[in-house]
Design a protein around this motif. Structure first.
Motif, mmCIF file in Angstrom:
data_model
loop_
_atom_site.group_PDB
_atom_site.id
_atom_site.type_symbol
_atom_site.label_atom_id
_atom_site.label_comp_id
_atom_site.label_asym_id
_atom_site.label_seq_id
_atom_site.Cartn_x
_atom_site.Cartn_y
_atom_site.Cartn_z
ATOM 1 N N PHE A 180 0.866 -1.167 0.000
ATOM 2 C CA PHE A 180 0.000 0.000 0.000
ATOM 3 C C PHE A 180 0.902 1.215 0.000
ATOM 4 O O PHE A 180 1.674 1.432 0.933
ATOM 5 C CB PHE A 180 -0.910 0.012 1.233
ATOM 6 C CG PHE A 180 -1.952 1.101 1.195
ATOM 7 C CD1 PHE A 180 -3.077 0.964 0.411
ATOM 8 C CD2 PHE A 180 -1.803 2.243 1.945
ATOM 9 C CE1 PHE A 180 -4.043 1.961 0.368
ATOM 10 C CE2 PHE A 180 -2.766 3.248 1.914
ATOM 11 C CZ PHE A 180 -3.888 3.105 1.127
ATOM 12 N N MET A 181 0.858 1.974 -1.075
ATOM 13 C CA MET A 181 1.756 3.109 -1.257
ATOM 14 C C MET A 181 1.146 4.373 -0.651
ATOM 15 O O MET A 181 0.072 4.802 -1.064
ATOM 16 C CB MET A 181 2.031 3.331 -2.745
ATOM 17 C CG MET A 181 2.614 2.108 -3.451
ATOM 18 S SD MET A 181 4.154 1.550 -2.734
ATOM 19 C CE MET A 181 5.230 2.849 -3.298
ATOM 20 N N LYS A 182 1.843 4.943 0.285
ATOM 21 C CA LYS A 182 1.376 6.140 0.975
ATOM 22 C C LYS A 182 1.237 7.322 0.022
ATOM 23 O O LYS A 182 0.291 8.102 0.124
ATOM 24 C CB LYS A 182 2.344 6.468 2.106
ATOM 25 C CG LYS A 182 1.859 7.515 3.048
ATOM 26 C CD LYS A 182 2.808 7.656 4.219
ATOM 27 C CE LYS A 182 2.293 8.656 5.225
ATOM 28 N NZ LYS A 182 3.179 8.753 6.384
ATOM 29 N N ALA A 183 2.155 7.472 -0.906
ATOM 30 C CA ALA A 183 2.140 8.611 -1.836
ATOM 31 C C ALA A 183 0.931 8.598 -2.765
ATOM 32 O O ALA A 183 0.521 9.642 -3.264
ATOM 33 C CB ALA A 183 3.423 8.613 -2.671
ATOM 34 N N ASP A 184 0.353 7.416 -2.992
ATOM 35 C CA ASP A 184 -0.772 7.296 -3.923
ATOM 36 C C ASP A 184 -2.128 7.520 -3.270
ATOM 37 O O ASP A 184 -3.161 7.396 -3.934
ATOM 38 C CB ASP A 184 -0.773 5.909 -4.573
ATOM 39 C CG ASP A 184 0.441 5.679 -5.448
ATOM 40 O OD1 ASP A 184 1.113 6.673 -5.805
ATOM 41 O OD2 ASP A 184 0.730 4.514 -5.755
ATOM 42 N N THR A 185 -2.157 7.820 -1.965
ATOM 43 C CA THR A 185 -3.433 7.881 -1.255
ATOM 44 C C THR A 185 -3.478 9.046 -0.277
ATOM 45 O O THR A 185 -2.477 9.674 0.030
ATOM 46 C CB THR A 185 -3.665 6.582 -0.459
ATOM 47 O OG1 THR A 185 -2.600 6.435 0.475
ATOM 48 C CG2 THR A 185 -3.746 5.380 -1.356
#
Length: 181
Positions: free
Chosen positions: A76-81
């Motif tokens: 789960f990518m933090k930058a994408d959310t």
């Protein structure tokens, strides 16, 4: 009369079966529910992605290698959310891993860079699923599920030195290595 007794017994069995099922979420259900959602990426890797053909292995390493079937990874990518979404998903995973079915093997890391925990399902000599959950503050989190038959924690640890000598199929690892960039 006998027909109604049979129907009652069948109905009782069905009710018992449905109510006795564990309603708690598992990593497997979390993985399946989220693998295609935005912000998530998933990878299923067979053991064949590690080429050990030219590596000398001890008997213990052979047993450990052969006990592993595949590796499921969910990131789960933090930058994408959104930050709140990230906190929510992180809490969901932490809640699942707090379940007493998941035995802790080890943990490490630090509050600045991130933390990891290694847990398992089964018992130490006969692991059904080995779980590595890592949280990197600036990246996101990663859940790796190592699935196999009769995996043994001590024997799996012997694979560490083997992995340093093995060749990896780069094509299968591209998405996973992007997480660590």
């Amino acid at each position: 009369m006998i027909q109604s007794i049979k129907k009652s017994i069948v109905m009782l069995l069905l009710v018992t079966a449905f109510t006795s099922c564990n309603q708690e979420p598992t990593l497997q259900t979390y993985y399946v529910e989220n693998e295609l959602k935005p912000g998530f990426a998933s990878f299923d890797l067979p053991t064949s992605f590690v080429n050990v053909e030219n590596v000398d292995m001890t008997e213990e390493q052979k047993e450990a290698y052969n006990s592993v079937d595949k590796l499921n990874v969910l990131t789960f990518m933090k930058a994408d959310t959104d930050a709140d979404d990230y906190k929510l998903e992180l809490e969901k995973v932490n809640t699942i891993l707090k379940d007493s079915r998941y035995e802790e093997l080890m943990r490490g890391g630090n509050p600045t860079d991130g933390k990891f925990v290694v847990k398992f399902l089964g018992d130490i000599d006969n692991i059904d699923e080995l779980i590595i959950f890592g949280n990197a503050k600036n990246k996101g989190f990663l859940i790796a599920r190592i699935l196999g038959d009769d995996m043994n924690a001590n024997k799996l640890m012997s694979l560490t030195s083997l992995l340093e000598k093995a060749d990896f199929d780069e094509n299968q690892l591209k998405g996973l290595t992007n997480f660590f960039k």
